[in-house]
Design an enzyme around this catalytic site. Structure first.
Site, short mmCIF file in Angstrom:
data_model
loop_
_atom_site.label_atom_id
_atom_site.label_comp_id
_atom_site.label_asym_id
_atom_site.label_seq_id
_atom_site.Cartn_x
_atom_site.Cartn_y
_atom_site.Cartn_z
N HIS A 171 55.12 4.73 -13.63
CA HIS A 171 56.64 3.88 -13.26
C HIS A 171 57.68 4.81 -13.56
O HIS A 171 58.26 5.18 -12.54
CB HIS A 171 56.44 2.56 -12.73
CG HIS A 171 54.64 2.46 -12.30
ND1 HIS A 171 53.91 1.69 -12.39
CD2 HIS A 171 55.61 0.80 -11.48
CE1 HIS A 171 53.63 1.55 -11.51
NE2 HIS A 171 54.07 0.39 -10.69
N HIS A 202 53.42 -1.71 -19.88
CA HIS A 202 53.17 -0.86 -20.60
C HIS A 202 53.47 -0.48 -21.90
O HIS A 202 54.69 -1.80 -22.33
CB HIS A 202 53.75 0.55 -19.69
CG HIS A 202 53.77 1.16 -19.36
ND1 HIS A 202 52.01 2.21 -19.03
CD2 HIS A 202 53.01 1.07 -17.49
CE1 HIS A 202 51.55 2.44 -18.53
NE2 HIS A 202 51.88 1.71 -17.09
N ASP A 250 54.97 3.52 -24.21
CA ASP A 250 54.57 4.58 -23.60
C ASP A 250 55.64 5.18 -21.93
O ASP A 250 55.70 6.28 -21.93
CB ASP A 250 54.00 3.82 -21.94
CG ASP A 250 53.07 3.46 -23.69
OD1 ASP A 250 51.78 4.02 -23.84
OD2 ASP A 250 52.04 2.14 -22.48
#
Length: 382
Positions: free
Chosen positions: A252, A295, A299
């Protein structure tokens, strides 16, 4: 003596120059760095006087510095005895071979997306046992409560970015170049992500995710089906996709960052309001990923860094390829292996910065249609 006569005599003498004399002329004009380039292309006086701005900017000269192109054209104008500057023809159309390269970019991105989906499936099947491996300590996740709706918010921002990017593509004169750049950069980022997901399995970031290891590790057909379902849903929770184990690094954040950089790069520089908005939205989207506890913070940080650096790296390729002083730079690029092969192939016919010029698609169609008609008429005449 009549100045026009003096200029005419100078031009006549220039037509007899050797390549060495052309080099001396460049040196006198403060353009010594191009001497070796002109000598390598056997440009003597006669050829020098016939050069156009397009010749300077296209292969094999590819002088990518606009100021230097203008200096050479001004000096040539004086040499020819012209009173005014040569009317610039502008940069060459950076769309040579765009159809085949655009097709390649779509095939490349499509293949990488499916490989990434398959890798996500493997990562889910190899997920560490949540009872044995609790969530890793994380400063942000330990400080921010879980917001279940946050992941959907980040995906809505991504969707909004795609709408804006589609609007830019619709009106950008060089839309095929912009689109193929997006495809190649995006594909390469997700290819890197596939590697990081498969080599190390991180513990699930939060117990609220209810992640269990997929029972399909030894069923290749089931893994393909699961990968295809991820691909169809675009990897988005709002489309019903549920994955676990694909933590390093955040996909994302990759999309948020890449779309932000594309919008800033390919919209007018004076659209500061839009650029501020996309940057703010980029960071809010990253925060929402963390607020959803989908996450780890590392990350998101790594995804932002890798995405932004690869974007900048990719956009240095046309600069290096168009520079006359590229022997060291090209050697460095070649050492990059795979990246060099793909990036240089995609950018060998373009210029940087790509002109942010806009037109409607039907204007482009009309222009290309007229060009095709002229080419067909010439072909029929033999």
């Amino acid at each position: 003596m009549n100045p026009e006569l003096i200029a005419a005599v100078a031009a006549e003498k220039a037509s007899q120059w050797t390549t060495q004399q052309v080099g001396q002329w460049l040196t006198n004009k403060g353009l010594k760095k191009y001497v070796s380039l002109f000598e390598a292309n056997a440009i003597d006086g006669e050829i020098l006087l016939s050069l156009t701005e397009d010749d300077l900017r296209r292969k094999p000269l590819r002088i990518g510095v606009l100021g230097d192109c203008k200096k050479i054209m001004k000096a040539l104008s004086e040499l020819r005895g012209e009173e005014a500057l040569v009317v610039p023809k502008g940069p060459p159309e950076p769309i040579v071979g765009s159809a085949s390269k655009l097709l390649f970019s779509f095939l490349y991105l499509g293949l990488v997306i499916f490989v990434t989906s398959f890798t996500m499936t493997i990562a889910h099947a190899r997920l560490p046992d949540t009872d044995s491996w609790p969530p890793l300590p994380d400063i942000i996740l330990d400080s921010v409560p879980v917001m279940p709706w946050a992941m959907i918010m980040s995906e809505l921002i991504i969707t909004g970015f795609f709408v804006l990017f589609g609007f830019v593509l619709f009106f950008h004169k060089h839309r095929t170049v912009v689109l193929r750049r997006f495809n190649v950069i995006c594909g390469t980022l997700y290819l890197f992500r596939s590697v990081t997901m498969i080599v190390t399995s991180l513990a699930v970031p939060g117990a609220h995710l209810n992640c269990e290891r997929l029972p399909i590790e030894h069923s290749f057909e089931a893994m393909l089906d699961h990968a295809w379902s991820i691909t169809k849903g675009g990897g988005m929770a709002m489309n019903g996709v549920r994955t676990c184990g694909d933590y390093m690094f955040s996909g994302h954040t990759v999309m948020l960052t890449l779309l932000n950089f594309m919008l800033v790069e390919y919209t007018p520089k004076n659209w500061r309001g839009l650029h501020i908005f996309t940057w703010v939205a980029n960071f809010f989207g990253m925060f929402f990923v963390l607020a959803a506890h989908e996450h780890y913070t590392i990350d998101v940080i790594i995804a932002f860094y890798v995405s932004s650096r690869l974007f900048e790296y990719y956009h240095t390729v046309p600069v290096l390829l168009s520079s006359p002083l590229t022997s060291e730079g090209i050697s460095k690029l070649r050492r990059e292996g795979f990246q060099y092969v793909v990036f240089s192939y995609m950018e060998e016919d373009t210029v940087y910065p790509l002109p942010n010029e806009y037109e409607t698609p039907w204007t482009a169609f009309s222009r290309n249609y007229e060009s095709l008609k002229r080419d067909w008429a010439k072909f029929r005449k033999g």
